[in-house]
Write an enzyme that holds these catalytic residues in place. Structure first.
Site, PDB file in Angstrom:
ATOM      1  CD  GLU A 199      47.134  41.164  38.707  1.00  0.00           C
ATOM      2  OE1 GLU A 199      46.002  40.701  38.617  1.00  0.00           O
ATOM      3  OE2 GLU A 199      47.648  41.875  37.818  1.00  0.00           O
ATOM      4  NE  ARG A 291      31.923  45.995  31.550  1.00  0.00           N
ATOM      5  CZ  ARG A 291      32.896  46.449  30.785  1.00  0.00           C
ATOM      6  NH1 ARG A 291      32.706  46.578  29.483  1.00  0.00           N
ATOM      7  NH2 ARG A 291      34.067  46.774  31.280  1.00  0.00           N
TER       8      ARG A 291
HETATM    9  P1  ADP Z   1      35.921  48.137  27.936  1.00  0.00           P
HETATM   10  O1  ADP Z   1      36.930  47.057  27.838  1.00  0.00           O
HETATM   11  O2  ADP Z   1      34.554  47.760  27.519  1.00  0.00           O
HETATM   12  O3  ADP Z   1      36.397  49.426  27.425  1.00  0.00           O
HETATM   13  P2  ADP Z   1      36.167  49.450  30.383  1.00  0.00           P
HETATM   14  O4  ADP Z   1      36.698  48.787  31.593  1.00  0.00           O
HETATM   15  O5  ADP Z   1      36.991  50.476  29.702  1.00  0.00           O
HETATM   16  O6  ADP Z   1      35.798  48.261  29.458  1.00  0.00           O
HETATM   17  O7  ADP Z   1      34.748  50.037  30.737  1.00  0.00           O
HETATM   18  C1  ADP Z   1      33.746  50.388  29.817  1.00  0.00           C
HETATM   19  C2  ADP Z   1      32.890  51.469  30.410  1.00  0.00           C
HETATM   20  O8  ADP Z   1      32.379  51.107  31.673  1.00  0.00           O
HETATM   21  C3  ADP Z   1      33.638  52.744  30.600  1.00  0.00           C
HETATM   22  O9  ADP Z   1      32.766  53.802  30.318  1.00  0.00           O
HETATM   23  C4  ADP Z   1      34.029  52.688  32.074  1.00  0.00           C
HETATM   24  O10 ADP Z   1      34.167  53.995  32.582  1.00  0.00           O
HETATM   25  C5  ADP Z   1      32.868  51.970  32.675  1.00  0.00           C
HETATM   26  N1  ADP Z   1      33.211  51.110  33.811  1.00  0.00           N
HETATM   27  C6  ADP Z   1      33.804  49.908  33.769  1.00  0.00           C
HETATM   28  N2  ADP Z   1      33.915  49.356  34.985  1.00  0.00           N
HETATM   29  C7  ADP Z   1      33.372  50.231  35.846  1.00  0.00           C
HETATM   30  C8  ADP Z   1      33.183  50.227  37.270  1.00  0.00           C
HETATM   31  N3  ADP Z   1      33.555  49.208  38.065  1.00  0.00           N
HETATM   32  N4  ADP Z   1      32.600  51.302  37.813  1.00  0.00           N
HETATM   33  C9  ADP Z   1      32.204  52.322  37.037  1.00  0.00           C
HETATM   34  N5  ADP Z   1      32.346  52.366  35.699  1.00  0.00           N
HETATM   35  C10 ADP Z   1      32.927  51.352  35.102  1.00  0.00           C
HETATM   36  P1  ADP Z   2      40.126  47.390  34.564  1.00  0.00           P
HETATM   37  O1  ADP Z   2      39.122  46.598  35.331  1.00  0.00           O
HETATM   38  O2  ADP Z   2      40.197  48.785  34.985  1.00  0.00           O
HETATM   39  O3  ADP Z   2      39.982  47.176  33.100  1.00  0.00           O
HETATM   40  P2  ADP Z   2      42.427  45.581  34.451  1.00  0.00           P
HETATM   41  O4  ADP Z   2      42.742  44.654  35.558  1.00  0.00           O
HETATM   42  O5  ADP Z   2      41.763  44.995  33.253  1.00  0.00           O
HETATM   43  O6  ADP Z   2      41.526  46.759  35.026  1.00  0.00           O
HETATM   44  O7  ADP Z   2      43.748  46.339  34.006  1.00  0.00           O
HETATM   45  C1  ADP Z   2      43.703  47.436  33.133  1.00  0.00           C
HETATM   46  C2  ADP Z   2      45.048  47.624  32.466  1.00  0.00           C
HETATM   47  O8  ADP Z   2      46.085  47.853  33.434  1.00  0.00           O
HETATM   48  C3  ADP Z   2      45.536  46.444  31.657  1.00  0.00           C
HETATM   49  O9  ADP Z   2      45.002  46.410  30.356  1.00  0.00           O
HETATM   50  C4  ADP Z   2      47.044  46.655  31.666  1.00  0.00           C
HETATM   51  O10 ADP Z   2      47.444  47.598  30.704  1.00  0.00           O
HETATM   52  C5  ADP Z   2      47.301  47.228  33.042  1.00  0.00           C
HETATM   53  N1  ADP Z   2      47.637  46.152  33.996  1.00  0.00           N
HETATM   54  C6  ADP Z   2      46.796  45.540  34.854  1.00  0.00           C
HETATM   55  N2  ADP Z   2      47.430  44.595  35.587  1.00  0.00           N
HETATM   56  C7  ADP Z   2      48.713  44.592  35.178  1.00  0.00           C
HETATM   57  C8  ADP Z   2      49.892  43.841  35.542  1.00  0.00           C
HETATM   58  N3  ADP Z   2      49.863  42.908  36.499  1.00  0.00           N
HETATM   59  N4  ADP Z   2      51.044  44.121  34.891  1.00  0.00           N
HETATM   60  C9  ADP Z   2      51.092  45.072  33.931  1.00  0.00           C
HETATM   61  N5  ADP Z   2      50.042  45.800  33.558  1.00  0.00           N
HETATM   62  C10 ADP Z   2      48.856  45.584  34.156  1.00  0.00           C
END
Ligand code: ADP
Ligand code: ADP
Ligand code: MG
Length: 472
Positions: A199, A291
Protein backbone atom coordinates in the site's frame (compact mmCIF):
# COMPACT_ATOMS: atom_id res chain seq x y z
CA UNK A 1 -31.41 -19.20 24.53
CA UNK A 2 -27.76 -19.08 25.52
CA UNK A 3 -27.44 -20.67 28.96
CA UNK A 4 -23.79 -21.52 29.38
CA UNK A 5 -20.78 -20.02 27.59
CA UNK A 6 -17.29 -21.42 27.19
CA UNK A 7 -14.79 -18.56 27.25
CA UNK A 8 -12.03 -19.57 24.81
CA UNK A 9 -9.50 -17.07 26.09
CA UNK A 10 -7.55 -15.88 29.13
CA UNK A 11 -6.53 -12.68 30.88
CA UNK A 12 -8.58 -9.53 31.18
CA UNK A 13 -10.82 -10.30 28.19
CA UNK A 14 -11.84 -13.65 29.68
CA UNK A 15 -12.73 -11.84 32.91
CA UNK A 16 -14.66 -9.24 30.89
CA UNK A 17 -16.77 -11.95 29.24
CA UNK A 18 -17.38 -13.75 32.55
CA UNK A 19 -18.66 -10.45 33.97
CA UNK A 20 -21.11 -10.03 31.08
CA UNK A 21 -22.36 -13.60 31.62
CA UNK A 22 -22.87 -12.99 35.34
CA UNK A 23 -25.02 -9.93 34.68
CA UNK A 24 -27.13 -11.82 32.15
CA UNK A 25 -27.67 -14.87 34.35
CA UNK A 26 -25.60 -17.05 32.02
CA UNK A 27 -23.16 -19.65 33.37
CA UNK A 28 -19.52 -19.23 32.34
CA UNK A 29 -16.84 -21.86 31.81
CA UNK A 30 -13.14 -21.01 31.74
CA UNK A 31 -10.30 -23.00 30.22
CA UNK A 32 -6.73 -22.75 31.44
CA UNK A 33 -3.28 -24.15 30.77
CA UNK A 34 -0.97 -25.34 33.54
CA UNK A 35 0.78 -21.96 33.49
CA UNK A 36 -2.60 -20.26 34.13
CA UNK A 37 -3.64 -22.42 37.12
CA UNK A 38 -3.73 -19.33 39.33
CA UNK A 39 -5.10 -16.93 36.74
CA UNK A 40 -8.01 -14.68 37.67
CA UNK A 41 -10.35 -15.84 34.90
CA UNK A 42 -10.20 -19.35 36.40
CA UNK A 43 -11.32 -18.04 39.78
CA UNK A 44 -14.07 -15.80 38.39
CA UNK A 45 -15.80 -18.27 36.04
CA UNK A 46 -18.46 -20.64 37.36
CA UNK A 47 -16.44 -23.67 36.22
CA UNK A 48 -13.00 -24.17 34.76
CA UNK A 49 -11.19 -26.90 32.87
CA UNK A 50 -7.51 -27.57 32.33
CA UNK A 51 -6.44 -27.79 28.68
CA UNK A 52 -2.94 -29.06 29.27
CA UNK A 53 0.67 -28.08 29.72
CA UNK A 54 1.30 -26.11 26.51
CA UNK A 55 0.93 -22.47 27.64
CA UNK A 56 -0.03 -21.08 24.24
CA UNK A 57 -1.09 -24.21 22.33
CA UNK A 58 -3.77 -24.95 24.92
CA UNK A 59 -5.67 -21.86 23.80
CA UNK A 60 -5.19 -22.64 20.11
CA UNK A 61 -6.58 -26.16 19.80
CA UNK A 62 -10.06 -25.56 18.38
CA UNK A 63 -11.23 -29.20 18.45
CA UNK A 64 -10.16 -29.75 22.00
CA UNK A 65 -11.69 -26.51 23.23
CA UNK A 66 -15.03 -27.29 21.57
CA UNK A 67 -14.89 -30.80 23.08
CA UNK A 68 -14.58 -29.16 26.50
CA UNK A 69 -17.54 -26.90 25.69
CA UNK A 70 -19.71 -29.89 24.73
CA UNK A 71 -18.61 -31.96 27.74
CA UNK A 72 -19.32 -29.06 30.12
CA UNK A 73 -22.83 -28.62 28.71
CA UNK A 74 -22.19 -25.22 27.13
CA UNK A 75 -24.37 -24.10 24.23
CA UNK A 76 -22.20 -21.15 23.16
CA UNK A 77 -18.55 -20.07 22.93
CA UNK A 78 -16.99 -16.61 23.08
CA UNK A 79 -13.54 -16.34 21.46
CA UNK A 80 -12.41 -12.99 22.96
CA UNK A 81 -9.57 -11.34 21.00
CA UNK A 82 -6.24 -12.74 19.84
CA UNK A 83 -5.77 -16.55 19.93
CA UNK A 84 -8.52 -18.21 17.83
CA UNK A 85 -10.83 -15.21 17.61
CA UNK A 86 -10.21 -14.59 13.91
CA UNK A 87 -9.84 -18.22 12.96
CA UNK A 88 -12.80 -19.29 10.79
CA UNK A 89 -12.09 -22.93 11.66
CA UNK A 90 -13.16 -22.38 15.28
CA UNK A 91 -16.45 -20.87 14.14
CA UNK A 92 -17.00 -23.86 11.83
CA UNK A 93 -16.18 -26.48 14.45
CA UNK A 94 -18.64 -24.77 16.80
CA UNK A 95 -21.31 -24.83 14.13
CA UNK A 96 -20.80 -28.55 13.47
CA UNK A 97 -21.03 -29.36 17.18
CA UNK A 98 -24.14 -27.26 17.77
CA UNK A 99 -22.34 -24.65 19.84
CA UNK A 100 -23.31 -21.05 19.09
CA UNK A 101 -20.20 -19.10 18.08
CA UNK A 102 -20.42 -15.57 19.51
CA UNK A 103 -19.02 -13.72 16.53
CA UNK A 104 -19.52 -13.36 12.79
CA UNK A 105 -20.02 -16.17 10.29
CA UNK A 106 -16.95 -18.14 9.13
CA UNK A 107 -17.51 -16.60 5.71
CA UNK A 108 -17.31 -13.03 7.05
CA UNK A 109 -14.22 -13.91 9.11
CA UNK A 110 -12.58 -15.35 6.00
CA UNK A 111 -13.52 -12.48 3.75
CA UNK A 112 -12.53 -9.67 6.12
CA UNK A 113 -9.68 -11.44 7.97
CA UNK A 114 -7.73 -11.61 4.75
CA UNK A 115 -6.64 -8.02 4.12
CA UNK A 116 -6.41 -8.49 0.35
CA UNK A 117 -9.90 -9.99 0.01
CA UNK A 118 -11.23 -7.25 2.28
CA UNK A 119 -9.67 -4.56 0.08
CA UNK A 120 -11.30 -6.12 -2.99
CA UNK A 121 -14.70 -6.25 -1.30
CA UNK A 122 -14.39 -2.60 -0.24
CA UNK A 123 -13.38 -1.43 -3.71
CA UNK A 124 -16.49 -3.16 -5.09
CA UNK A 125 -18.64 -1.49 -2.44
CA UNK A 126 -17.25 1.96 -3.22
CA UNK A 127 -15.43 2.34 0.11
CA UNK A 128 -12.09 4.12 -0.50
CA UNK A 129 -9.00 2.00 0.21
CA UNK A 130 -5.35 3.01 0.44
CA UNK A 131 -3.92 2.97 -3.14
CA UNK A 132 -1.94 -0.22 -3.68
CA UNK A 133 -2.02 -3.89 -4.74
CA UNK A 134 -4.84 -5.64 -6.46
CA UNK A 135 -4.52 -9.09 -4.96
CA UNK A 136 -1.36 -10.42 -3.36
CA UNK A 137 2.12 -9.73 -4.74
CA UNK A 138 3.67 -12.45 -6.86
CA UNK A 139 7.30 -11.46 -6.36
CA UNK A 140 9.64 -8.61 -5.52
CA UNK A 141 9.69 -7.39 -9.14
CA UNK A 142 5.94 -6.83 -9.04
CA UNK A 143 6.34 -5.00 -5.71
CA UNK A 144 8.97 -2.68 -7.17
CA UNK A 145 6.86 -1.97 -10.24
CA UNK A 146 3.77 -1.17 -8.17
CA UNK A 147 5.73 1.00 -5.72
CA UNK A 148 6.97 3.08 -8.65
CA UNK A 149 3.38 3.61 -9.70
CA UNK A 150 1.94 4.61 -6.29
CA UNK A 151 5.10 6.42 -5.16
CA UNK A 152 7.33 5.98 -2.09
CA UNK A 153 7.09 5.61 0.84
CA UNK A 154 5.11 2.36 0.72
CA UNK A 155 3.96 -0.16 3.33
CA UNK A 156 4.65 -3.84 2.74
CA UNK A 157 2.09 -5.85 4.70
CA UNK A 158 1.32 -9.48 5.53
CA UNK A 159 -2.13 -10.36 4.19
CA UNK A 160 -3.08 -12.26 7.36
CA UNK A 161 -1.09 -10.03 9.72
CA UNK A 162 -2.34 -8.64 12.99
CA UNK A 163 -1.25 -7.10 16.27
CA UNK A 164 1.02 -4.66 14.42
CA UNK A 165 3.29 -7.43 13.16
CA UNK A 166 4.23 -8.18 9.56
CA UNK A 167 4.23 -4.51 8.49
CA UNK A 168 7.27 -2.69 7.09
CA UNK A 169 7.56 0.84 5.79
CA UNK A 170 9.88 1.17 2.80
CA UNK A 171 11.14 4.59 1.78
CA UNK A 172 12.99 3.55 -1.37
CA UNK A 173 13.36 0.76 -3.91
CA UNK A 174 16.48 -0.39 -2.11
CA UNK A 175 14.59 -0.69 1.19
CA UNK A 176 11.72 -2.48 -0.51
CA UNK A 177 14.07 -5.04 -2.11
CA UNK A 178 15.72 -5.62 1.24
CA UNK A 179 12.46 -5.88 3.20
CA UNK A 180 10.56 -8.16 0.81
CA UNK A 181 11.98 -11.57 1.71
CA UNK A 182 12.03 -10.66 5.38
CA UNK A 183 8.34 -9.75 5.52
CA UNK A 184 7.44 -12.90 3.54
CA UNK A 185 9.36 -15.11 5.95
CA UNK A 186 8.01 -13.27 9.02
CA UNK A 187 4.48 -13.65 7.71
CA UNK A 188 5.00 -17.37 7.11
CA UNK A 189 6.36 -17.90 10.60
CA UNK A 190 3.89 -15.72 12.50
CA UNK A 191 0.69 -16.21 10.51
CA UNK A 192 1.26 -19.39 8.49
CA UNK A 193 0.78 -17.54 5.21
CA UNK A 194 3.42 -16.17 2.85
CA UNK A 195 1.03 -13.72 1.21
CA UNK A 196 2.01 -10.05 1.23
CA UNK A 197 0.64 -6.93 -0.43
CA UNK A 198 1.64 -3.32 -0.75
CA UNK A 199 0.00 0.00 0.00
CA UNK A 200 1.06 3.58 -0.36
CA UNK A 201 2.19 4.84 3.06
CA UNK A 202 -0.09 7.64 4.16
CA UNK A 203 2.02 10.47 5.61
CA UNK A 204 1.28 11.45 9.22
CA UNK A 205 -2.06 9.62 9.31
CA UNK A 206 -4.51 9.39 12.15
CA UNK A 207 -5.87 5.90 12.93
CA UNK A 208 -9.65 6.24 13.14
CA UNK A 209 -11.79 3.14 13.63
CA UNK A 210 -15.52 2.64 13.92
CA UNK A 211 -17.27 0.11 16.15
CA UNK A 212 -20.15 -1.59 14.38
CA UNK A 213 -22.85 -4.03 15.45
CA UNK A 214 -24.89 -6.14 13.06
CA UNK A 215 -27.65 -8.64 13.84
CA UNK A 216 -29.04 -11.69 12.01
CA UNK A 217 -31.92 -9.60 10.66
CA UNK A 218 -29.84 -7.31 8.45
CA UNK A 219 -29.63 -4.36 10.85
CA UNK A 220 -26.23 -2.68 11.14
CA UNK A 221 -25.46 0.29 13.38
CA UNK A 222 -22.29 2.11 14.44
CA UNK A 223 -21.26 3.17 17.94
CA UNK A 224 -19.11 6.08 16.77
CA UNK A 225 -15.36 6.15 16.34
CA UNK A 226 -12.17 5.68 18.32
CA UNK A 227 -8.89 7.47 17.69
CA UNK A 228 -6.02 5.00 18.08
CA UNK A 229 -3.23 7.12 16.66
CA UNK A 230 -1.01 6.81 19.73
CA UNK A 231 0.90 3.70 18.68
CA UNK A 232 4.32 2.22 19.13
CA UNK A 233 5.54 -0.06 16.34
CA UNK A 234 2.01 -0.16 14.90
CA UNK A 235 0.58 -1.30 18.24
CA UNK A 236 -1.93 0.83 20.08
CA UNK A 237 -0.95 2.30 23.44
CA UNK A 238 -3.67 4.86 24.17
CA UNK A 239 -7.13 5.11 22.58
CA UNK A 240 -9.64 7.93 22.69
CA UNK A 241 -13.39 8.12 21.94
CA UNK A 242 -14.65 10.15 20.24
CA UNK A 243 -11.68 11.43 18.23
CA UNK A 244 -10.88 15.02 19.24
CA UNK A 245 -9.54 15.48 15.69
CA UNK A 246 -12.74 15.11 13.66
CA UNK A 247 -15.41 17.60 12.74
CA UNK A 248 -18.99 16.44 13.07
CA UNK A 249 -19.19 16.07 9.27
CA UNK A 250 -16.06 13.94 9.15
CA UNK A 251 -17.47 11.80 11.98
CA UNK A 252 -20.71 11.22 10.06
CA UNK A 253 -18.72 10.38 6.92
CA UNK A 254 -16.47 7.77 8.48
CA UNK A 255 -19.27 6.17 10.49
CA UNK A 256 -21.40 5.86 7.34
CA UNK A 257 -18.46 4.30 5.46
CA UNK A 258 -18.08 1.72 8.25
CA UNK A 259 -21.75 0.79 8.16
CA UNK A 260 -21.54 0.44 4.37
CA UNK A 261 -18.45 -1.77 4.73
CA UNK A 262 -20.20 -4.03 7.25
CA UNK A 263 -23.42 -4.26 5.20
CA UNK A 264 -21.44 -5.22 2.09
CA UNK A 265 -20.29 -8.45 3.72
CA UNK A 266 -23.61 -9.06 5.56
CA UNK A 267 -21.70 -8.62 8.77
CA UNK A 268 -23.24 -9.83 11.97
CA UNK A 269 -22.05 -9.42 15.57
CA UNK A 270 -19.50 -6.84 16.77
CA UNK A 271 -16.73 -5.68 14.47
CA UNK A 272 -14.40 -2.76 13.90
CA UNK A 273 -13.67 -1.06 10.62
CA UNK A 274 -10.25 0.62 10.68
CA UNK A 275 -9.42 3.67 8.57
CA UNK A 276 -6.46 5.95 8.03
CA UNK A 277 -7.32 9.64 7.99
CA UNK A 278 -4.87 11.81 6.05
CA UNK A 279 -3.95 15.47 6.38
CA UNK A 280 -6.29 16.43 3.54
CA UNK A 281 -9.26 14.97 5.39
CA UNK A 282 -9.61 11.73 3.36
CA UNK A 283 -10.52 8.39 4.92
CA UNK A 284 -9.04 5.15 3.59
CA UNK A 285 -10.26 1.71 4.63
CA UNK A 286 -7.39 -0.26 6.15
CA UNK A 287 -8.83 -3.48 7.59
CA UNK A 288 -11.73 -4.92 9.51
CA UNK A 289 -11.30 -6.73 12.81
CA UNK A 290 -13.99 -9.38 13.03
CA UNK A 291 -14.03 -9.61 16.81
CA UNK A 292 -14.24 -7.74 20.07
CA UNK A 293 -11.37 -5.28 20.37
CA UNK A 294 -9.08 -4.44 23.25
CA UNK A 295 -10.27 -0.82 23.21
CA UNK A 296 -14.04 -1.56 23.16
CA UNK A 297 -14.26 -0.17 26.72
CA UNK A 298 -14.01 3.48 25.64
CA UNK A 299 -16.95 3.05 23.28
CA UNK A 300 -18.94 1.46 26.10
CA UNK A 301 -18.18 4.45 28.32
CA UNK A 302 -19.34 7.10 25.82
CA UNK A 303 -22.43 5.23 24.57
CA UNK A 304 -23.53 3.18 27.57
CA UNK A 305 -23.85 0.09 25.35
CA UNK A 306 -22.45 -3.13 26.82
CA UNK A 307 -20.82 -4.50 23.67
CA UNK A 308 -20.17 -8.00 25.05
CA UNK A 309 -23.77 -8.41 26.21
CA UNK A 310 -24.94 -7.17 22.83
CA UNK A 311 -22.67 -9.77 21.14
CA UNK A 312 -24.35 -12.51 23.16
CA UNK A 313 -27.86 -11.28 22.33
CA UNK A 314 -26.99 -11.05 18.63
CA UNK A 315 -25.61 -14.60 18.66
CA UNK A 316 -28.90 -15.77 20.20
CA UNK A 317 -30.64 -14.37 17.15
CA UNK A 318 -32.26 -11.40 18.86
CA UNK A 319 -32.55 -8.14 16.93
CA UNK A 320 -30.24 -5.30 18.04
CA UNK A 321 -31.42 -3.62 21.25
CA UNK A 322 -30.82 -0.21 19.67
CA UNK A 323 -31.71 1.64 16.51
CA UNK A 324 -29.08 4.04 15.18
CA UNK A 325 -30.98 7.03 16.53
CA UNK A 326 -30.99 5.49 20.03
CA UNK A 327 -27.20 5.68 20.18
CA UNK A 328 -26.20 8.91 21.88
CA UNK A 329 -22.65 9.71 22.75
CA UNK A 330 -21.73 11.63 25.83
CA UNK A 331 -18.34 13.01 26.91
CA UNK A 332 -14.88 11.60 26.24
CA UNK A 333 -13.17 8.37 27.23
CA UNK A 334 -9.49 7.41 27.18
CA UNK A 335 -7.99 3.96 27.59
CA UNK A 336 -4.42 3.46 28.73
CA UNK A 337 -2.91 0.04 28.08
CA UNK A 338 -0.75 -0.57 31.12
CA UNK A 339 1.74 -3.13 29.89
CA UNK A 340 4.28 -5.04 31.95
CA UNK A 341 7.15 -3.52 30.00
CA UNK A 342 10.09 -1.28 30.82
CA UNK A 343 9.85 1.88 28.69
CA UNK A 344 13.40 2.79 29.72
CA UNK A 345 14.70 -0.47 28.30
CA UNK A 346 13.12 -0.37 24.84
CA UNK A 347 9.81 -1.62 26.30
CA UNK A 348 11.31 -4.97 27.18
CA UNK A 349 8.62 -7.19 28.77
CA UNK A 350 8.94 -7.35 32.56
CA UNK A 351 7.50 -10.51 34.06
CA UNK A 352 7.36 -11.72 37.62
CA UNK A 353 5.42 -11.43 40.84
CA UNK A 354 2.99 -8.53 41.26
CA UNK A 355 3.95 -7.61 44.80
CA UNK A 356 1.20 -5.06 45.19
CA UNK A 357 -1.81 -4.11 43.10
CA UNK A 358 -4.35 -1.47 43.92
CA UNK A 359 -6.98 -0.72 41.25
CA UNK A 360 -7.94 2.95 41.01
CA UNK A 361 -11.52 4.02 41.58
CA UNK A 362 -13.64 7.12 42.00
CA UNK A 363 -15.91 8.81 39.47
CA UNK A 364 -15.53 7.89 35.80
CA UNK A 365 -12.83 5.26 36.33
CA UNK A 366 -12.93 1.68 35.08
CA UNK A 367 -10.25 -0.99 35.25
CA UNK A 368 -10.19 -4.19 33.23
CA UNK A 369 -7.39 -6.39 34.48
CA UNK A 370 -6.64 -9.96 35.45
CA UNK A 371 -3.94 -9.39 38.04
CA UNK A 372 -3.94 -9.36 41.85
CA UNK A 373 -1.42 -8.88 44.63
CA UNK A 374 0.81 -11.96 44.75
CA UNK A 375 0.03 -13.03 41.15
CA UNK A 376 2.98 -14.24 39.09
CA UNK A 377 2.63 -12.42 35.79
CA UNK A 378 3.50 -15.18 33.29
CA UNK A 379 6.05 -14.77 30.50
CA UNK A 380 4.12 -16.79 27.90
CA UNK A 381 1.48 -14.27 26.90
CA UNK A 382 0.77 -10.69 25.94
CA UNK A 383 2.43 -8.13 28.21
CA UNK A 384 -0.76 -6.11 28.74
CA UNK A 385 -1.53 -6.31 32.45
CA UNK A 386 -4.29 -3.76 33.03
CA UNK A 387 -6.50 -1.47 30.97
CA UNK A 388 -7.39 1.79 32.62
CA UNK A 389 -10.41 3.56 31.13
CA UNK A 390 -11.44 7.03 32.24
CA UNK A 391 -14.53 8.98 31.24
CA UNK A 392 -15.56 12.64 31.73
CA UNK A 393 -17.96 15.11 30.16
CA UNK A 394 -15.25 17.23 28.48
CA UNK A 395 -11.81 16.69 26.96
CA UNK A 396 -10.20 18.93 29.62
CA UNK A 397 -11.78 16.94 32.40
CA UNK A 398 -10.91 13.55 30.96
CA UNK A 399 -7.24 14.59 30.78
CA UNK A 400 -7.29 15.53 34.45
CA UNK A 401 -9.10 12.35 35.34
CA UNK A 402 -6.61 10.25 33.40
CA UNK A 403 -3.72 11.72 35.33
CA UNK A 404 -5.50 11.32 38.66
CA UNK A 405 -6.47 7.70 37.94
CA UNK A 406 -2.96 6.75 36.77
CA UNK A 407 -1.49 8.24 39.96
CA UNK A 408 -4.16 6.39 41.93
CA UNK A 409 -3.09 3.04 40.41
CA UNK A 410 -0.73 0.93 42.52
CA UNK A 411 1.10 -1.71 40.51
CA UNK A 412 4.40 -2.94 41.87
CA UNK A 413 6.80 -5.83 41.35
CA UNK A 414 7.07 -5.51 37.57
CA UNK A 415 8.01 -2.52 35.45
CA UNK A 416 5.03 -0.99 33.68
CA UNK A 417 4.13 1.66 31.14
CA UNK A 418 2.18 3.64 33.76
CA UNK A 419 4.80 6.43 34.16
CA UNK A 420 5.12 6.60 30.39
CA UNK A 421 1.38 7.28 30.07
CA UNK A 422 1.72 10.16 32.52
CA UNK A 423 4.37 11.64 30.23
CA UNK A 424 2.12 11.28 27.16
CA UNK A 425 -0.58 13.16 29.07
CA UNK A 426 1.80 16.07 29.65
CA UNK A 427 2.57 16.76 25.99
CA UNK A 428 0.96 19.78 24.32
CA UNK A 429 -0.06 17.69 21.28
CA UNK A 430 -1.99 15.21 23.35
CA UNK A 431 -3.55 17.90 25.52
CA UNK A 432 -4.63 19.83 22.45
CA UNK A 433 -5.98 16.68 20.86
CA UNK A 434 -3.82 16.73 17.74
CA UNK A 435 -1.58 13.72 17.26
CA UNK A 436 -0.85 11.26 14.45
CA UNK A 437 0.65 7.77 14.32
CA UNK A 438 4.16 9.29 14.36
CA UNK A 439 3.64 10.77 17.85
CA UNK A 440 5.60 8.19 19.86
CA UNK A 441 8.52 8.15 17.43
CA UNK A 442 8.65 11.95 17.54
CA UNK A 443 8.84 11.90 21.35
CA UNK A 444 11.83 9.80 22.41
CA UNK A 445 12.15 12.01 25.51
CA UNK A 446 9.00 10.52 27.06
CA UNK A 447 11.09 7.77 28.63
CA UNK A 448 13.08 10.30 30.67
CA UNK A 449 10.77 10.27 33.67
CA UNK A 450 11.98 9.59 37.17
CA UNK A 451 10.03 7.68 39.75
CA UNK A 452 10.18 8.53 43.41
CA UNK A 453 10.59 5.26 45.27
CA UNK A 454 10.56 4.54 48.99
CA UNK A 455 14.05 3.77 50.41
CA UNK A 456 15.07 0.19 49.56
CA UNK A 457 14.80 -1.12 53.15
CA UNK A 458 11.27 0.24 53.52
CA UNK A 459 10.22 -1.27 50.18
CA UNK A 460 11.60 -4.67 51.21
CA UNK A 461 9.84 -4.55 54.58
CA UNK A 462 6.56 -3.63 52.87
CA UNK A 463 6.87 -6.43 50.32
CA UNK A 464 7.63 -8.95 53.10
CA UNK A 465 4.62 -7.80 55.13
CA UNK A 466 2.33 -8.12 52.11
CA UNK A 467 3.70 -11.56 51.26
CA UNK A 468 3.18 -12.70 54.88
CA UNK A 469 -0.37 -11.36 54.84
CA UNK A 470 -1.18 -13.41 51.74
CA UNK A 471 0.62 -16.46 53.07
CA UNK A 472 3.07 -16.50 50.18
P1 ADP B 1 -6.84 -4.29 18.92
O1 ADP B 1 -7.23 -3.24 17.95
O2 ADP B 1 -7.97 -5.04 19.52
O3 ADP B 1 -5.80 -3.87 19.86
P2 ADP B 1 -4.75 -5.82 17.88
O4 ADP B 1 -4.54 -6.00 16.43
O5 ADP B 1 -3.81 -4.97 18.65
O6 ADP B 1 -6.22 -5.32 17.97
O7 ADP B 1 -4.86 -7.25 18.53
C1 ADP B 1 -5.43 -7.55 19.78
C2 ADP B 1 -4.78 -8.78 20.34
O8 ADP B 1 -4.82 -9.86 19.44
C3 ADP B 1 -3.34 -8.56 20.67
O9 ADP B 1 -3.05 -9.27 21.84
C4 ADP B 1 -2.62 -9.12 19.45
O10 ADP B 1 -1.34 -9.57 19.81
C5 ADP B 1 -3.52 -10.24 19.05
N1 ADP B 1 -3.59 -10.49 17.61
C6 ADP B 1 -4.25 -9.77 16.69
N2 ADP B 1 -4.16 -10.30 15.47
C7 ADP B 1 -3.41 -11.41 15.59
C8 ADP B 1 -2.95 -12.40 14.66
N3 ADP B 1 -3.26 -12.39 13.35
N4 ADP B 1 -2.19 -13.39 15.15
C9 ADP B 1 -1.89 -13.43 16.45
N5 ADP B 1 -2.30 -12.53 17.37
C10 ADP B 1 -3.04 -11.53 16.96
P1 ADP C 1 -2.80 -4.83 12.17
O1 ADP C 1 -3.62 -5.92 11.55
O2 ADP C 1 -1.52 -5.30 12.67
O3 ADP C 1 -3.61 -4.03 13.13
P2 ADP C 1 -3.13 -2.62 10.27
O4 ADP C 1 -3.27 -2.86 8.82
O5 ADP C 1 -4.38 -2.31 11.03
O6 ADP C 1 -2.43 -3.90 10.92
O7 ADP C 1 -2.06 -1.48 10.52
C1 ADP C 1 -1.56 -1.20 11.80
C2 ADP C 1 -1.01 0.21 11.86
O8 ADP C 1 0.05 0.39 10.91
C3 ADP C 1 -2.01 1.30 11.53
O9 ADP C 1 -2.80 1.67 12.64
C4 ADP C 1 -1.10 2.43 11.06
O10 ADP C 1 -0.54 3.13 12.14
C5 ADP C 1 0.01 1.69 10.34
N1 ADP C 1 -0.30 1.59 8.90
C6 ADP C 1 -0.86 0.55 8.26
N2 ADP C 1 -1.00 0.79 6.93
C7 ADP C 1 -0.53 2.03 6.72
C8 ADP C 1 -0.40 2.88 5.55
N3 ADP C 1 -0.77 2.46 4.34
N4 ADP C 1 0.13 4.11 5.73
C9 ADP C 1 0.53 4.53 6.95
N5 ADP C 1 0.44 3.80 8.05
C10 ADP C 1 -0.08 2.56 7.97
MG1 MG D 1 -5.32 -2.96 12.71
Amino acid sequence: MIKKILVANRGEVAVRIVRACAEMGIKSVAIYTDADRHALHVKKADESYNVGPDPVGGYLNAHRIVNVAVAAGCNALHPGYGFLSENPQLAEVCWRRDIVFIGPSPKAIREMGDKTLAREAMIKAGVPVVPGSEGNLKNVAEAVKLAKKVGYPVMLKATSGGGGRGIRRCNSEEELRRAYERVVSEATKAFGSAHVFLEKAIVNPRHIEVQVLGDKHGNVIHLFERDCSIQRRHQKLVEVAPSPQLTEDQRQTVCALAVRAAKTVNYENAGTVEFLFDQEGNFYFMEMNTRLQVEHTITEQITGVDIVQEQIRIAEGQPLSYRQEDIQRRGYAIQFRINAEDPKNDFLPSYGRITRYYAPGGPGVRTDAAIYTGYDFPPHYDSMCAKLTVWALTWEKVLARGRRALLDTGLHGVKTTKPYHLEILKTPEFREGRFDTGFIEQHPELVNYSIRRPPADLAAALAAAIAAHHGL
